[in-house]
Motif scaffolding. Structure first.
Motif, PDB file in Angstrom:
ATOM      1  N   ARG A 168     -20.163   9.261  36.655  1.00 18.43           N
ATOM      2  CA  ARG A 168     -19.754  10.612  37.052  1.00 18.43           C
ATOM      3  C   ARG A 168     -18.236  10.731  37.043  1.00 18.43           C
ATOM      4  O   ARG A 168     -17.519   9.746  37.218  1.00 18.43           O
ATOM      5  CB  ARG A 168     -20.289  10.947  38.445  1.00 18.43           C
ATOM      6  CG  ARG A 168     -21.808  10.987  38.535  1.00 18.43           C
ATOM      7  CD  ARG A 168     -22.283  11.357  39.920  1.00 18.43           C
ATOM      8  NE  ARG A 168     -21.883  12.710  40.312  1.00 18.43           N
ATOM      9  CZ  ARG A 168     -22.236  13.283  41.469  1.00 18.43           C
ATOM     10  NH1 ARG A 168     -22.970  12.593  42.333  1.00 18.43           N
ATOM     11  NH2 ARG A 168     -21.852  14.500  41.760  1.00 18.43           N
ATOM     12  N   ALA A 169     -17.759  11.948  36.849  1.00 19.48           N
ATOM     13  CA  ALA A 169     -16.321  12.177  36.955  1.00 19.48           C
ATOM     14  C   ALA A 169     -15.897  11.933  38.397  1.00 19.48           C
ATOM     15  O   ALA A 169     -16.591  12.344  39.341  1.00 19.48           O
ATOM     16  CB  ALA A 169     -15.981  13.603  36.530  1.00 19.48           C
ATOM     17  N   CYS A 170     -14.745  11.272  38.579  1.00 18.45           N
ATOM     18  CA  CYS A 170     -14.322  10.915  39.938  1.00 18.45           C
ATOM     19  C   CYS A 170     -14.106  12.158  40.804  1.00 18.45           C
ATOM     20  O   CYS A 170     -14.296  12.119  42.024  1.00 18.45           O
ATOM     21  CB  CYS A 170     -13.064  10.052  39.903  1.00 18.45           C
ATOM     22  SG  CYS A 170     -11.674  10.770  39.002  1.00 18.45           S
ATOM     23  N   ARG A 171     -13.712  13.276  40.185  1.00 11.60           N
ATOM     24  CA  ARG A 171     -13.505  14.500  40.974  1.00 11.60           C
ATOM     25  C   ARG A 171     -14.804  15.005  41.585  1.00 11.60           C
ATOM     26  O   ARG A 171     -14.787  15.674  42.622  1.00 11.60           O
ATOM     27  CB  ARG A 171     -12.879  15.587  40.102  1.00 11.60           C
ATOM     28  CG  ARG A 171     -13.754  16.083  38.974  1.00 11.60           C
ATOM     29  CD  ARG A 171     -13.130  17.266  38.257  1.00 11.60           C
ATOM     30  NE  ARG A 171     -13.954  17.707  37.144  1.00 11.60           N
ATOM     31  CZ  ARG A 171     -13.847  17.262  35.910  1.00 11.60           C
ATOM     32  NH1 ARG A 171     -12.933  16.345  35.640  1.00 11.60           N
ATOM     33  NH2 ARG A 171     -14.640  17.699  34.947  1.00 11.60           N
ATOM     34  N   ASP A 172     -15.956  14.701  40.948  1.00 17.04           N
ATOM     35  CA  ASP A 172     -17.241  15.153  41.477  1.00 17.04           C
ATOM     36  C   ASP A 172     -17.693  14.309  42.665  1.00 17.04           C
ATOM     37  O   ASP A 172     -18.533  14.748  43.463  1.00 17.04           O
ATOM     38  CB  ASP A 172     -18.310  15.097  40.382  1.00 17.04           C
ATOM     39  CG  ASP A 172     -18.031  16.070  39.248  1.00 17.04           C
ATOM     40  OD1 ASP A 172     -17.355  17.085  39.509  1.00 17.04           O
ATOM     41  OD2 ASP A 172     -18.474  15.802  38.116  1.00 17.04           O
ATOM     42  N   ASP A 177      -8.335  17.383  47.400  1.00 17.12           N
ATOM     43  CA  ASP A 177      -7.452  18.540  47.289  1.00 17.12           C
ATOM     44  C   ASP A 177      -6.473  18.387  46.134  1.00 17.12           C
ATOM     45  O   ASP A 177      -5.788  19.333  45.759  1.00 17.12           O
ATOM     46  CB  ASP A 177      -6.682  18.762  48.600  1.00 17.12           C
ATOM     47  CG  ASP A 177      -5.922  17.515  49.053  1.00 17.12           C
ATOM     48  OD1 ASP A 177      -6.157  16.439  48.475  1.00 17.12           O
ATOM     49  OD2 ASP A 177      -5.111  17.627  49.984  1.00 17.12           O
ATOM     50  N   LEU A 178      -6.382  17.191  45.527  1.00 14.86           N
ATOM     51  CA  LEU A 178      -5.465  16.944  44.418  1.00 14.86           C
ATOM     52  C   LEU A 178      -6.181  16.832  43.070  1.00 14.86           C
ATOM     53  O   LEU A 178      -5.524  16.569  42.060  1.00 14.86           O
ATOM     54  CB  LEU A 178      -4.670  15.665  44.665  1.00 14.86           C
ATOM     55  CG  LEU A 178      -3.754  15.644  45.899  1.00 14.86           C
ATOM     56  CD1 LEU A 178      -3.052  14.305  45.997  1.00 14.86           C
ATOM     57  CD2 LEU A 178      -2.738  16.773  45.839  1.00 14.86           C
ATOM     58  N   ASP A 197       0.302   4.282  48.512  1.00 17.21           N
ATOM     59  CA  ASP A 197       0.137   4.814  49.865  1.00 17.21           C
ATOM     60  C   ASP A 197       0.270   6.329  49.925  1.00 17.21           C
ATOM     61  O   ASP A 197       1.035   6.870  50.731  1.00 17.21           O
ATOM     62  CB  ASP A 197       1.145   4.155  50.805  1.00 17.21           C
ATOM     63  CG  ASP A 197       0.830   2.687  51.032  1.00 17.21           C
ATOM     64  OD1 ASP A 197      -0.362   2.342  51.010  1.00 17.21           O
ATOM     65  OD2 ASP A 197       1.765   1.901  51.224  1.00 17.21           O
ATOM     66  N   GLN A 198      -0.472   7.026  49.075  1.00 16.69           N
ATOM     67  CA  GLN A 198      -0.447   8.487  49.096  1.00 16.69           C
ATOM     68  C   GLN A 198      -1.620   9.011  49.902  1.00 16.69           C
ATOM     69  O   GLN A 198      -2.768   8.694  49.624  1.00 16.69           O
ATOM     70  CB  GLN A 198      -0.502   9.064  47.689  1.00 16.69           C
ATOM     71  CG  GLN A 198      -0.505  10.595  47.688  1.00 16.69           C
ATOM     72  CD  GLN A 198      -0.294  11.156  46.312  1.00 16.69           C
ATOM     73  OE1 GLN A 198       0.113  10.458  45.405  1.00 16.69           O
ATOM     74  NE2 GLN A 198      -0.556  12.433  46.142  1.00 16.69           N
ATOM     75  N   PRO A 199      -1.375   9.844  50.926  1.00 19.34           N
ATOM     76  CA  PRO A 199      -2.471  10.434  51.681  1.00 19.34           C
ATOM     77  C   PRO A 199      -3.193  11.486  50.839  1.00 19.34           C
ATOM     78  O   PRO A 199      -2.557  12.324  50.191  1.00 19.34           O
ATOM     79  CB  PRO A 199      -1.770  11.083  52.889  1.00 19.34           C
ATOM     80  CG  PRO A 199      -0.371  10.550  52.884  1.00 19.34           C
ATOM     81  CD  PRO A 199      -0.058  10.203  51.479  1.00 19.34           C
ATOM     82  N   VAL A 200      -4.511  11.420  50.826  1.00 16.43           N
ATOM     83  CA  VAL A 200      -5.326  12.358  50.055  1.00 16.43           C
ATOM     84  C   VAL A 200      -6.500  12.793  50.923  1.00 16.43           C
ATOM     85  O   VAL A 200      -7.154  11.963  51.561  1.00 16.43           O
ATOM     86  CB  VAL A 200      -5.847  11.709  48.758  1.00 16.43           C
ATOM     87  CG1 VAL A 200      -6.779  12.655  48.028  1.00 16.43           C
ATOM     88  CG2 VAL A 200      -4.687  11.325  47.855  1.00 16.43           C
ATOM     89  N   THR A 201      -6.762  14.073  50.957  1.00 18.93           N
ATOM     90  CA  THR A 201      -7.897  14.608  51.702  1.00 18.93           C
ATOM     91  C   THR A 201      -9.091  14.763  50.762  1.00 18.93           C
ATOM     92  O   THR A 201      -8.972  15.391  49.706  1.00 18.93           O
ATOM     93  CB  THR A 201      -7.558  15.964  52.328  1.00 18.93           C
ATOM     94  OG1 THR A 201      -6.427  15.805  53.201  1.00 18.93           O
ATOM     95  CG2 THR A 201      -8.735  16.495  53.132  1.00 18.93           C
ATOM     96  N   VAL A 202     -10.221  14.178  51.132  1.00 21.82           N
ATOM     97  CA  VAL A 202     -11.417  14.216  50.292  1.00 21.82           C
ATOM     98  C   VAL A 202     -12.601  14.689  51.132  1.00 21.82           C
ATOM     99  O   VAL A 202     -12.527  14.771  52.367  1.00 21.82           O
ATOM    100  CB  VAL A 202     -11.721  12.836  49.685  1.00 21.82           C
ATOM    101  CG1 VAL A 202     -10.537  12.314  48.899  1.00 21.82           C
ATOM    102  CG2 VAL A 202     -12.103  11.830  50.777  1.00 21.82           C
ATOM    103  N   LEU A 203     -13.708  14.980  50.443  1.00 21.87           N
ATOM    104  CA  LEU A 203     -14.973  15.307  51.106  1.00 21.87           C
ATOM    105  C   LEU A 203     -15.963  14.203  50.795  1.00 21.87           C
ATOM    106  O   LEU A 203     -16.131  13.818  49.626  1.00 21.87           O
ATOM    107  CB  LEU A 203     -15.522  16.645  50.609  1.00 21.87           C
ATOM    108  CG  LEU A 203     -14.680  17.889  50.896  1.00 21.87           C
ATOM    109  CD1 LEU A 203     -15.345  19.119  50.275  1.00 21.87           C
ATOM    110  CD2 LEU A 203     -14.508  18.094  52.394  1.00 21.87           C
ATOM    111  N   GLY A 263       4.486  13.313  47.578  1.00 28.00           N
ATOM    112  CA  GLY A 263       4.733  14.615  47.010  1.00 28.00           C
ATOM    113  C   GLY A 263       6.165  14.882  46.602  1.00 28.00           C
ATOM    114  O   GLY A 263       6.461  15.936  46.035  1.00 28.00           O
ATOM    115  N   MET A 264       7.085  13.946  46.877  1.00 27.64           N
ATOM    116  CA  MET A 264       8.486  14.109  46.523  1.00 27.64           C
ATOM    117  C   MET A 264       8.790  13.274  45.285  1.00 27.64           C
ATOM    118  O   MET A 264       8.263  12.175  45.126  1.00 27.64           O
ATOM    119  CB  MET A 264       9.385  13.695  47.684  1.00 27.64           C
ATOM    120  CG  MET A 264       9.119  14.467  48.960  1.00 27.64           C
ATOM    121  SD  MET A 264      10.255  13.998  50.283  1.00 27.64           S
ATOM    122  CE  MET A 264      11.798  14.658  49.643  1.00 27.64           C
TER     123      MET A 264
END
Length: 581
Positions: A168-172, A177-178, A197-203, A263-264
């Motif tokens: 499956r596609a990783c986005r699925d 949010d990215l 070490d990038q914070p990422v919000t997932v479901l 993000g910078m």
């Protein structure tokens, strides 16, 4: 080779032996290394090849497109990544190559397909006991972002079983949010730039939101070719110490290459020093003041500190102290009770109250009026406040970050800013350098904005014209990063091809050339163009007068006249010298 019904394809997907077969121009079987089966019937030469039984549904349009391309162009396609069907209907990664079959009369009569049902590096990793025992979630993707390996910790953190995630596609699976813009894996595969070490919000599978800390790198085969990406992730629990993930190495050595952090964007030494300080700043609860010129990204830095802190699960509340009148700002910050003033028809919670558990960002703090400075000082010292018109004391449970583009030291000297508030706010102070002091970051920022606007506009711009880039590198950028972003966004409105040329920039900005006193577009500037400036522009344009005139912001005729006048002046001066001798 056996092509079987869905309930019999597990052995095919698990097999790692190469599969080779020849197809005619209308995709009928010509020959194969082994017998080919369709259901329980052996496929005879001349029968249509059952692609729908061999390949995953989402792979069918792509494989048919490759076959058509090879037949039309006569060129082979090597090592494409695809997905085979498994007994549960999922996809199993494979690589395939397609070569044309050319007759003696040089006509293409068919194609030869060589299929490898597993990529060796992925299979080795998936079967590695260490891979399964890692305390972090780990998964790999191919060049099309399909998941090719998924360890037990990844199953636990996402709620998806391995057989549900593979293919499956990783986005699925992660639904981050990215995923649509700013994907770390996409960034790594497109630019070679890793993420740490990038914070990422997932479901997760149950639809619950969670914050993960991810690290991304490239996955290469034994020949050094990029075959996909690998991502490790772990939960950023609200009760975990803020620096549990902040002590790891964040960036390459200063000046060694591009870098992006929280993000910078920046690869200059001054930005990398700033990035290195952020984890310690985020781990603290001390008040922070951010200074820098307008457009340097002060709010972006404040948000980065928030996302790296132990308060990351709480709200980030921003208020512009210069945008509201004093009476409205007081109500906005502290809230008010019903009837506190005319028009206060109901109770309202202020930003201090709504930021509980998170971060309050006070932008343009240098514009705060003296009366509010006193009240803000009291809140910071006592860590409590009252709503306007209220008597109930409310505890302050938010970290305060402030920012200003003013020189607070000068404001202190003029008496426009209270010294006690200044020292209370600036327990920790960070200054963001202006863009003109870090020109080495401009190419990276340009690339970052091009990718962003490509996603937003659906265009496929690759880069900007080198002459435009040279002018960017020597511009003074009074509006800093915001000004650069505006120029790229403007160019995207008009650009049609893959390159942004100077003609796509705003008319007032086309004079951004590396010559003394860039603002030569004004009439007075035209008259004052000297020989050195013209020669510089001609050198940049490689002798082409039309391009040099465009760089100088004048017409080709005006340039010719100016060159003629300067030449006559040079001859007159030379003659005067001879007469003087």
């Amino acid at each position: 080779m056996h092509t079987m019904p869905l309930d019999q394809t597990a052995s095919l997907a698990a097999d790692t032996a190469p599969l080779t077969f020849a197809l005619s121009s209308d995709l009928r079987l010509m020959s194969a290394g082994q017998a080919v089966w369709s259901g329980d019937r052996r496929l005879a030469p001349g029968e249509p090849f059952p692609f729908d039984r061999l390949f995953a549904p989402e792979e069918l349009p792509r494989i048919r497109s490759v076959l058509a391309h090879v037949q039309q162009s006569g060129r082979a396609v090597e090592r494409r990544t695809g997905g085979l069907r498994t007994e549960k209907g999922n996809a199993r990664t494979c690589t395939y190559s397609v070569h044309p079959i050319v007759a003696r009369n040089r006509q293409i009569v068919g194609v030869m397909v060589n299929l490898q049902p597993a990529v060796e590096s992925h299979a080795q990793m998936a079967n590695n006991r260490v891979f399964e025992a890692l305390p972090q979630g780990v998964f790999t993707v191919d060049r099309h972002y399909r998941i090719t390996a998924f360890n037990q910790t990844a199953e636990h953190l996402t709620g998806y079983r391995r057989d549900q995630a593979l293919g499956r596609a990783c986005r699925d699976v992660f639904r981050s949010d990215l995923c649509r813009a700013g994907c770390p894996l996409q960034q790594a595969l497109e630019t070679g730039q890793t993420t740490l070490d990038q914070p990422v919000t997932v479901l997760n599978r149950d639809g619950r939101s969670q914050t993960l800390i991810v690290n991304v790198s490239l996955l290469k085969d034994r020949h050094g070719r990029v075959v996909g990406g690998v991502e490790t992730f772990r939960p950023a629990a609200p009760d975990a110490p803020a620096n549990t993930f902040a002590r790891q190495p964040l960036l390459p050595a200063a000046g060694s290459g591009p870098a992006q952090f929280a993000g910078m964007v920046g690869q200059s030494r001054c930005m990398q020093r700033l990035f290195a300080r952020l984890p310690d700043i985020a781990a603290s609860e001390a008040n922070l003041v951010i200074t820098g010129e307008s457009g340097t990204g002060k709010e972006l830095l404040a948000r980065a500190v928030h996302r790296l802190s132990a308060r990351r699960q709480g709200p980030f509340m921003a208020v512009n102290c210069a945008a509201l009148a004093e009476t409205l700002l007081e109500s906005e910050l502290f809230g008010h009770e019903r009837g506190a003033f005319t028009g206060a028809t109901h109770q309202k919670a202020g930003r201090f109250e709504r930021a509980a558990g998170g971060t309050l960002f006070l932008d343009e703090i240098g514009d705060l009026k003296p009366a509010l400075q006193v009240k803000l000082l009291r809140v910071l010292e006592q860590r409590q406040f009252e709503r306007v018109g209220g008597k109930h004391t409310i505890p302050l449970n938010a970290r305060v970050i402030s920012a200003t583009n003013r020189d607070l030291n000068q404001a202190l000297a003029r008496g426009a800013f209270r010294a006690d508030l200044y020292y209370r706010l600036r327990t920790v102070a960070v200054q963001i350098p202006p863009l003109r002091e870090r020109p080495e970051d401009i190419p990276l920022l340009v690339d970052h904005f091009i990718k962003h606007f490509n996603v937003a506009s659906g265009k496929h711009v690759r880069s900007i014209d080198p002459k435009v880039m040279r002018s960017f590198l020597q511009a003074t950028w009074p509006g800093n990063i915001r000004e650069l972003q505006r120029l790229i966004e403007h160019a995207f409105v008009f650009v049609k091809g893959p390159i942004i040329f100077a003609r796509y920039l705003p008319q007032s900005d086309r004079g951004r050339v590396p010559v003394p006193d860039r603002a030569v577009a004004a009439e007075g500037g035209r008259k004052s163009i000297d020989q050195e400036t013209i020669l510089n522009a001609l050198a940049q344009a490689k002798g082409r007068r039309a391009d040099a005139a465009a760089l100088l912001g004048i017409s080709r005729t005006s340039l010719w006249r100016r060159m003629k006048a300067l030449n006559q002046q040079r001859r007159s001066n030379h003659g005067a010298v001879k007469r003087g001798n």
